[in-house]
Motif scaffolding. Sequence first.
Motif, PDB file in Angstrom:
ATOM      1  N   ASN A 123       0.837  -1.215   0.000  1.00  0.00           N
ATOM      2  CA  ASN A 123       0.000   0.000   0.000  1.00  0.00           C
ATOM      3  C   ASN A 123       0.867   1.259   0.000  1.00  0.00           C
ATOM      4  N   ALA A 124       2.063   1.159   0.601  1.00  0.00           N
ATOM      5  CA  ALA A 124       2.943   2.326   0.666  1.00  0.00           C
ATOM      6  C   ALA A 124       3.806   2.452  -0.594  1.00  0.00           C
ATOM      7  N   GLY A 125       3.545   1.621  -1.587  1.00  0.00           N
ATOM      8  CA  GLY A 125       4.249   1.768  -2.866  1.00  0.00           C
ATOM      9  C   GLY A 125       5.381   0.779  -3.091  1.00  0.00           C
ATOM     10  N   TYR A 126       5.673  -0.041  -2.085  1.00  0.00           N
ATOM     11  CA  TYR A 126       6.733  -1.044  -2.272  1.00  0.00           C
ATOM     12  C   TYR A 126       6.257  -2.100  -3.265  1.00  0.00           C
ATOM     13  N   ARG A 127       7.219  -2.644  -4.025  1.00  0.00           N
ATOM     14  CA  ARG A 127       6.845  -3.637  -5.020  1.00  0.00           C
ATOM     15  C   ARG A 127       7.659  -4.930  -4.908  1.00  0.00           C
ATOM     16  N   GLU A 128       8.489  -5.020  -3.875  1.00  0.00           N
ATOM     17  CA  GLU A 128       9.273  -6.246  -3.706  1.00  0.00           C
ATOM     18  C   GLU A 128       9.536  -6.472  -2.227  1.00  0.00           C
ATOM     19  N   VAL A 129       9.241  -7.694  -1.758  1.00  0.00           N
ATOM     20  CA  VAL A 129       9.602  -8.030  -0.381  1.00  0.00           C
ATOM     21  C   VAL A 129      10.481  -9.279  -0.400  1.00  0.00           C
ATOM     22  N   THR A 130      11.457  -9.303   0.514  1.00  0.00           N
ATOM     23  CA  THR A 130      12.291 -10.494   0.673  1.00  0.00           C
ATOM     24  C   THR A 130      12.043 -11.054   2.062  1.00  0.00           C
ATOM     25  N   LEU A 131      11.580 -12.292   2.108  1.00  0.00           N
ATOM     26  CA  LEU A 131      11.295 -12.935   3.392  1.00  0.00           C
ATOM     27  C   LEU A 131      12.595 -13.515   3.934  1.00  0.00           C
ATOM     28  N   LEU A 132      12.919 -13.161   5.185  1.00  0.00           N
ATOM     29  CA  LEU A 132      14.230 -13.515   5.725  1.00  0.00           C
ATOM     30  C   LEU A 132      14.157 -14.526   6.858  1.00  0.00           C
ATOM     31  N   GLY A 133      15.084 -15.474   6.803  1.00  0.00           N
ATOM     32  CA  GLY A 133      15.279 -16.414   7.907  1.00  0.00           C
ATOM     33  C   GLY A 133      16.571 -17.167   7.642  1.00  0.00           C
ATOM     34  N   GLN A 134      17.193 -17.712   8.675  1.00  0.00           N
ATOM     35  CA  GLN A 134      18.430 -18.476   8.456  1.00  0.00           C
ATOM     36  C   GLN A 134      18.148 -19.763   7.704  1.00  0.00           C
ATOM     37  N   ASN A 135      16.916 -20.241   7.821  1.00  0.00           N
ATOM     38  CA  ASN A 135      16.544 -21.502   7.194  1.00  0.00           C
ATOM     39  C   ASN A 135      15.044 -21.439   6.950  1.00  0.00           C
ATOM     40  N   VAL A 136      14.664 -20.726   5.892  1.00  0.00           N
ATOM     41  CA  VAL A 136      13.246 -20.413   5.695  1.00  0.00           C
ATOM     42  C   VAL A 136      12.383 -21.664   5.524  1.00  0.00           C
ATOM     43  N   ASP A 137      12.992 -22.740   5.033  1.00  0.00           N
ATOM     44  CA  ASP A 137      12.211 -23.950   4.762  1.00  0.00           C
ATOM     45  C   ASP A 137      11.714 -24.625   6.035  1.00  0.00           C
ATOM     46  N   SER A 138      12.264 -24.252   7.177  1.00  0.00           N
ATOM     47  CA  SER A 138      11.731 -24.872   8.390  1.00  0.00           C
ATOM     48  C   SER A 138      10.719 -23.952   9.078  1.00  0.00           C
ATOM     49  N   TYR A 139      10.273 -22.924   8.340  1.00  0.00           N
ATOM     50  CA  TYR A 139       9.215 -22.058   8.884  1.00  0.00           C
ATOM     51  C   TYR A 139       7.984 -22.895   9.217  1.00  0.00           C
ATOM     52  N   LYS A 140       7.453 -22.705  10.408  1.00  0.00           N
ATOM     53  CA  LYS A 140       6.141 -23.294  10.706  1.00  0.00           C
ATOM     54  C   LYS A 140       5.445 -22.454  11.770  1.00  0.00           C
ATOM     55  N   TYR A 141       4.222 -22.107  11.469  1.00  0.00           N
ATOM     56  CA  TYR A 141       3.479 -21.294  12.428  1.00  0.00           C
ATOM     57  C   TYR A 141       2.128 -21.918  12.733  1.00  0.00           C
ATOM     58  N   LYS A 142       1.866 -22.054  14.007  1.00  0.00           N
ATOM     59  CA  LYS A 142       0.560 -22.557  14.427  1.00  0.00           C
ATOM     60  C   LYS A 142      -0.044 -21.544  15.379  1.00  0.00           C
ATOM     61  N   LYS A 143      -1.209 -21.072  15.012  1.00  0.00           N
ATOM     62  CA  LYS A 143      -1.863 -20.062  15.836  1.00  0.00           C
ATOM     63  C   LYS A 143      -2.294 -20.687  17.172  1.00  0.00           C
ATOM     64  N   THR A 144      -2.002 -19.996  18.272  1.00  0.00           N
ATOM     65  CA  THR A 144      -2.507 -20.493  19.550  1.00  0.00           C
ATOM     66  C   THR A 144      -3.970 -20.075  19.666  1.00  0.00           C
ATOM     67  N   VAL A 145      -4.798 -21.045  19.944  1.00  0.00           N
ATOM     68  CA  VAL A 145      -6.232 -20.737  20.002  1.00  0.00           C
ATOM     69  C   VAL A 145      -6.723 -20.709  21.443  1.00  0.00           C
ATOM     70  N   THR A 146      -7.693 -19.839  21.662  1.00  0.00           N
ATOM     71  CA  THR A 146      -8.312 -19.815  22.991  1.00  0.00           C
ATOM     72  C   THR A 146      -9.505 -20.771  22.971  1.00  0.00           C
ATOM     73  N   GLU A 147     -10.021 -21.069  24.127  1.00  0.00           N
ATOM     74  CA  GLU A 147     -11.118 -22.029  24.235  1.00  0.00           C
ATOM     75  C   GLU A 147     -12.284 -21.633  23.346  1.00  0.00           C
ATOM     76  N   GLY A 148     -12.831 -22.603  22.651  1.00  0.00           N
ATOM     77  CA  GLY A 148     -13.987 -22.299  21.815  1.00  0.00           C
ATOM     78  C   GLY A 148     -13.590 -22.051  20.356  1.00  0.00           C
TER      79      GLY A 148
END
Length: 477
Positions: free
Chosen positions: A218-243
């Motif tokens: 939205n601010a006009g950027y047209r390229e992002v680089t996702l950074l990590g030492q080992n991006v292939d082991s990225y895993k995210y699990k949302k912590t859920v509250t009851e219900g």
Amino acid sequence: MIELQHTAKTHDESRQGEALDMLPTGKSTGRKLYIESYGCQMNFSDSEIVASILLDNGFETTKDYKEADVVFINTCSIRENAEQRVRNRLKEFESAKAKNPGMVVGVLGCMAERLKSKFLEEEKLVDVVVGPDAYRDLPNLIEKVDDGSKAVNVLLSREETYADISPVRLNSNGISAFISIMRGCDNMCSFCVVPFTRGRERSRDCYSVVKEAQHLFNAGYREVTLLGQNVDSYKYKKTVTEGETPEPTVNFAQLLAMVAEVSPELRVRFSTSHPKDITDEVLHTMARYENICKYIHLPVQSGSSRVLELMNRTYDREWYMDRVNAIRRIIPTCGISTDVITGFCTETEDEHQETLSMMEYVKYDFAYMFAYSERPGTLAAKRYDDDVPEEVKKRRLTEVVNKQQEHSLYRLQNFVGEVQKVLIEGFSKRSDQDYCGRNDQNTMVVFPVDERFKPGQYVHVLAERCTSATLIGRIVE
Ligand code: SAH
Ligand code: SF4
Ligand code: F3S
């Protein structure tokens, strides 16, 4: 360190001294912050978080350390010469501090984490030492120094990802930006200090990553680089509250797709891929989205299976070649770059030849190449003799560099005569008569300015000739 000319420096301590200039976002205290960064993009990205935290606390930034109230140096420990460079730079701050005794000098980043409070003994002018996971504590630590004591916080965290802090974009061209998607590393390659300086691996909330990409777009950027030492082991699990219904874990391929969906006009890059973890799913995702750039940084380190085992890389020569074959099969146009270490403990001449033959096999588009530098505390320092003489390491490095120069030229020559889709980043370094930008494979392309097009727009450029690092051409309709 020897390295060829290139623009995308993701893992390289040669970038340095980039300062910034910004006004506070909180209530101004009139105090001025100067921050300079060394090392990999992760460190540069962290400096943007540090600046954001201090701007929120009323600081403004300056590009001149001599007029600063707080001088920060965000450091790298990856090789000995990276640390030496920082120590030399600290010496230069001495006279500024002598003139302005109230000046707070802080060491941040990997060297801070490695040396901890020892830094205060070794470098008398340093007032505050802060590790990569403790930046939220900075305003408090500065206050302590103001009260006359020295301050240290080098606690590593298992959770900190700074997900809620929007980095202030420093020295940005307004077109491309980095987004950290994870921190730390669990890999324990035997030569590497990063697991000690950056702590355990943790992945950032995927929704905050997508939100940041959307804001940038939205601010006009047209390229992002996702950074990590080992991006292939990225895993995210949302912590859920009851219900709440639990959501499935998001892996790297899925995150890539989520970011690519922000807009077809937003280019997505990432770094670094680990050969042991890169999956066909990631490759298929790259193939599926036109806006995910066809470029993979896949550090090989060595072409010898025996050396790779000593390095604890957990793949061998055949496995690596199989991954390269998979890339070529699934994404035929993909650029591949690498990192190479020469003269690792016990490396023989034949094993060095295996590295050269691996390079011959892949013909990398680009490489970062280093002579092995023993780092205190690493597995290699504890277990193996650093027994390859310095001049042998250097000679092998020169051979690797020469080979890479051949291959870089070969890859660039293959683009000549072809039309490249280029995202205009701005004027070329040499002349404001020329624009520069990169093609999908991350190669720099230079071409005459055409008033109809502005930075941030995509153009098609016919590559007419090349140097060993740049394509030169003209815009075609
Ligand atoms: N996470 C990335 C690498 C980060 S460090 C990966 O796994 O590939 C960047 C590069 O620095 C490494 O790939 C390696 O080639 C080099 N490097 C790391 N430690 C080094 C050492 N002790 N001596 C020489 N080069 C080193
Ligand atoms: Fe270091 Fe290996 Fe982790 Fe890369 S994957 S940061 S080389 S330990
Ligand atoms: Fe990066 Fe250097 Fe630290 S390469 S992670 S700043 S040791």
